[in-house]
Enzyme design. Structure first.
Site, mmCIF file in Angstrom:
data_model
loop_
_atom_site.group_PDB
_atom_site.id
_atom_site.type_symbol
_atom_site.label_atom_id
_atom_site.label_comp_id
_atom_site.label_asym_id
_atom_site.label_seq_id
_atom_site.Cartn_x
_atom_site.Cartn_y
_atom_site.Cartn_z
ATOM 1 C CG HIS A 144 4.234 -0.019 0.501
ATOM 2 N ND1 HIS A 144 3.243 0.926 0.365
ATOM 3 C CD2 HIS A 144 3.732 -1.165 -0.034
ATOM 4 C CE1 HIS A 144 2.189 0.384 -0.236
ATOM 5 N NE2 HIS A 144 2.459 -0.889 -0.483
ATOM 6 C CG MET A 201 -0.189 9.126 0.212
ATOM 7 S SD MET A 201 0.976 10.491 -0.101
ATOM 8 C CE MET A 201 0.752 11.454 1.397
#
Length: 366
Positions: free
Chosen positions: A212, A306
């Protein structure tokens, strides 16, 4: 771990030499119930402010007078360890400096709001707040337990792979053309680097990495990795085919899909579909497409981060008969994605970051 868990609003310190930028960031954060407890105009001031206020997270500019952001991060990690989120300019040439900040202890970065942010403000605010909350949740003790990233050096000859940690402990190598998919989020870049550096060249893997990361940074990330492992690493391109010994990085802002596996080469496609789980590229889409298209042995690895991106992808790989490895809690900066995959029952092996390459290779040989 950060003190934010169940302890009220996230407390932040904002560091930037621009009064306008400090005010803008403060406004964006306070609108989202993040408490800005202090500001600093340079790195030296930031060190004392962090020591005095003990925030949950620090936003840090890079270029500042007196002491720049890189030196400030290093000093904060030594004197008062606190999760630091770097504010990086959009320019591609700033990417190398940002990665240096991660090497020095910063946990993540976000692109800095530009001069024409009015129309982009909702996106900028959302990204900044999400990154702040994610950074504040980082377990700094876990990042210290992980191995340090390797020093930058010239790429070794292909035969150098035979001396890597992975090949020393793996009795046999995977069938040439075996495929490895790696997914990571917050805290991932340095772990990805260590995993790739431990892959022996003679294993001849085809590797896809979904980290990401925003557009403009993944190309530099690929170049950095190319100099630190025995495989050819580049940012993925639409329509290309990759074979043994090649690694491709999913470009920021595009989903990366596997659409075919012929003659030992994977066909890749970039998709401009909507973000999934709020991210683009999404780990789930790459893993799921690989599970459907890849004919050779397949392994999936899910690293720190996360959220739940990667859980469905790991499930699809496991159902297709592939091998799945998740990073353990002790070395994960954020034990979010790996934990959810483990709870979903789709993980074959849980391993510390220094063992992940070995476990992936072992799974591809059985």
């Amino acid at each position: 771990m950060s003190s934010t868990a169940g302890a009220g609003p996230t407390r932040a310190v904002v560091v930037d030499d621009s009064r306008f930028m400090r005010t803008l960031i403060r406004t964006l954060l306070e609108d989202a119930d993040v408490e800005v407890v202090a500001e600093a105009a340079d790195g030296r001031e930031a060190i004392s402010v962090v020591e005095e206020n003990r925030p949950d997270v620090v936003t840090m500019d890079i270029e500042m007078p007196e002491m720049n952001g890189l030196d400030a991060v290093e000093a904060i990690m030594e004197e008062c360890p606190t999760p630091v989120l770097m504010l990086s300019a959009h320019a591609e040439e700033d990417a190398d400096v940002t990665f240096e900040a991660l090497d020095r202890g910063a946990v993540d970065f976000v692109t800095k709001p530009g001069g024409e942010v009015t129309s982009e403000m909702p996106r900028v605010k959302r990204e900044l707040v999400e990154k702040i909350q994610s950074a504040a949740a980082v377990d700094l003790s876990a990042t210290r337990r992980g191995s340090r990233p390797p020093k930058a050096e010239s790429k070794s000859p292909a035969t150098a792979g035979s001396t890597s940690a992975a090949s020393e402990t793996t009795e046999s190598l995977p069938t040439e053309g075996s495929t490895l998919i790696i997914g990571a989020s917050t805290g991932g870049p340095n772990v990805v680097e260590r995993v790739l550096a431990a892959l022996p060249a003679e294993a001849g893997l085809r590797v896809l990495v979904v980290q990401h990361m925003p557009a403009g940074f993944t190309k530099r990330f690929a170049a950095r990795l190319d100099g630190r492992c025995d495989y050819e690493v580049r940012e993925a391109e639409d329509g290309e085919r990759i074979g043994p010994g090649q690694i491709r990085i999913a470009p920021g802002g595009s989903h990366l899909l596997v659409t075919g596996d012929r003659a030992g080469r994977l066909r890749l496609e970039l998709s401009d579909d909507e973000a999934l789980h709020g991210v683009k590229p999404a780990i789930d889409l790459t893993m799921a497409s690989a599970a459907e298209a890849v004919d050779a042995p397949l392994a999936g690895v899910l690293l720190t981060g996360m959220g739940r991106d990667g859980v469905e992808g790991m499930t699809r790989i496991e159902r297709a008969g592939g091998h799945t490895v998740a990073q353990d809690e002790a070395t994960s900066a954020i034990f979010g994605m790996p934990k959810r995959a483990i709870e979903a029952g789709c993980v074959d092996t849980v391993a510390a970051d220094g063992r992940i390459a070995d476990e992936a290779l072992s799974g591809l040989t059985t």
